[in-house]
Design an enzyme around this catalytic site. Structure first.
Site, PDB file in Angstrom:
ATOM      1  N   ALA A 127       0.842  -1.193   0.000  1.00  0.00           N
ATOM      2  CA  ALA A 127       0.000   0.000   0.000  1.00  0.00           C
ATOM      3  C   ALA A 127       0.877   1.244   0.000  1.00  0.00           C
ATOM      4  O   ALA A 127       2.030   1.208   0.434  1.00  0.00           O
ATOM      5  CB  ALA A 127      -0.903   0.002   1.229  1.00  0.00           C
TER       6      ALA A 127
ATOM      7  N   GLY B 237       0.042  -5.199   0.566  1.00  0.00           N
ATOM      8  CA  GLY B 237      -1.111  -5.168  -0.322  1.00  0.00           C
ATOM      9  C   GLY B 237      -0.828  -5.776  -1.688  1.00  0.00           C
ATOM     10  O   GLY B 237      -1.745  -6.254  -2.353  1.00  0.00           O
TER      11      GLY B 237
ATOM     12  N   GLU C 119      -1.382  -9.413  -1.166  1.00  0.00           N
ATOM     13  CA  GLU C 119      -2.828  -9.599  -1.001  1.00  0.00           C
ATOM     14  C   GLU C 119      -3.547  -9.477  -2.342  1.00  0.00           C
ATOM     15  O   GLU C 119      -4.484 -10.240  -2.625  1.00  0.00           O
ATOM     16  CB  GLU C 119      -3.369  -8.577   0.004  1.00  0.00           C
ATOM     17  CG  GLU C 119      -2.917  -8.875   1.430  1.00  0.00           C
ATOM     18  CD  GLU C 119      -3.271  -7.779   2.406  1.00  0.00           C
ATOM     19  OE1 GLU C 119      -3.676  -8.100   3.529  1.00  0.00           O
ATOM     20  OE2 GLU C 119      -3.125  -6.583   2.047  1.00  0.00           O
TER      21      GLU C 119
ATOM     22  N   GLU D 289       3.504  -5.553   7.169  1.00  0.00           N
ATOM     23  CA  GLU D 289       2.738  -4.525   7.859  1.00  0.00           C
ATOM     24  C   GLU D 289       3.098  -4.386   9.336  1.00  0.00           C
ATOM     25  O   GLU D 289       3.110  -3.270   9.879  1.00  0.00           O
ATOM     26  CB  GLU D 289       1.231  -4.808   7.728  1.00  0.00           C
ATOM     27  CG  GLU D 289       0.669  -4.626   6.326  1.00  0.00           C
ATOM     28  CD  GLU D 289       0.741  -5.878   5.481  1.00  0.00           C
ATOM     29  OE1 GLU D 289       0.048  -5.932   4.458  1.00  0.00           O
ATOM     30  OE2 GLU D 289       1.500  -6.816   5.827  1.00  0.00           O
TER      31      GLU D 289
END
Length: 256
Positions: free
Chosen positions: A64, A107, A110, A130
């Site tokens: 992200a 992300g 993911e 994270e």
């Protein structure tokens, strides 16, 4: 330039490319929205039978974009509804191949987990870092990974935050096919080409039953499988496929 590019390299195949090389394809909200828009459009396109999701030679997606998280409040995150954006990728009826070079972190991993097949280069890196910035995975890192590779591998990735190389990711079961870095796109294109030549109704039913069956009992999953298989016996492609087999010719599937 757009954060997301859609290419049509050949009949039946589409490529969705994340295009933020200056930040290693970090996923900001604008990029996530354009990914969702691209997949929503492709899901309705009967001419597309297989989709490749990729980045560039240096990075698939390095996570992200943290600049959008530094000052974000819980309500900000709630109102973004990014789960709806991810769903556009996972709910696409066509098979999705993630073609990964470089970083697939946070992300990015993911996002790759929303695909159906992962082709990775030997130099790729996978991880859920994270925890190292005080947060945790929030788009499937704890849930999709556990279902795909089990509790203990997932705990290692999410609790330590340390990335693993492509060979270890392959051993864990994250990667479907491991190839040399310069063979990733060629391998993904060949796979997509092969999928596009198959009967699309059968391909889509197989994908739907596998995905739905992950979260139901064995008996319910077997019932879904039987019903989908029975339905395919009403298709023109079933007749064409079997006739072509006996006539020793190449079938011409129409998706009907």
């Amino acid at each position: 330039m757009s954060e997301v590019l859609v290419e049509r390299p050949e009949d039946g195949v589409a490529i969705v490319r994340i295009n933020r090389p200056e930040v290693r394809n970090a996923l900001n909200v604008a990029t996530r929205k354009k990914l969702a828009e691209a997949f929503a459009a492709l899901s309705e396109d009967a001419g597309v039978r297989a989709i490749i999701l990729t980045g560039n030679a240096e990075s698939f997606a390095a996570g992200a974009d943290l600049r959008e998280f530094v000052d974000a409040t819980p309500i900000d995150l709630l109102l973004r509804h990014t789960e709806r954006l991810w769903r556009a990728v996972s709910s696409t009826p066509q098979p999705v191949i993630a073609a990964i070079n470089g970083f697939a972190l946070g992300g990015g991993l993911e996002l790759a987990m929303h695909a159906d097949i992962i082709v990775a280069g030997e130099g790729a890196k996978f991880g859920q870092p994270e925890v190292r910035v005080g947060i945790m995975p929030g788009a499937g890192g704890t849930q999709r990974l556990t279902r795909a590779i089990g509790k203990f591998h997932t705990m290692k990735l999410c609790l330590t935050g340390r990335p693993v190389d492509a060979a270890e990711a392959y051993q864990m079961g994250i990667v479907s096919t491991l190839v040399a870095d310069d063979q990733v796109m060629e391998t993904a294109l060949k796979m997509a080409r092969d999928l596009a030549a198959l009967p699309p109704l059968a391909v889509q039913q197989i994908k739907e039953v596998i995905v739905a069956g992950e979260d139901c009992s064995l008996e319910a999953g077997l019932m879904l499988e039987r019903k989908a298989m029975q339905m395919l016996f009403a298709s023109d492609d079933k007749k064409e496929g079997m006739q072509a087999f006996f006539e020793k010719r190449k079938p011409a599937f129409t998706g009907r």
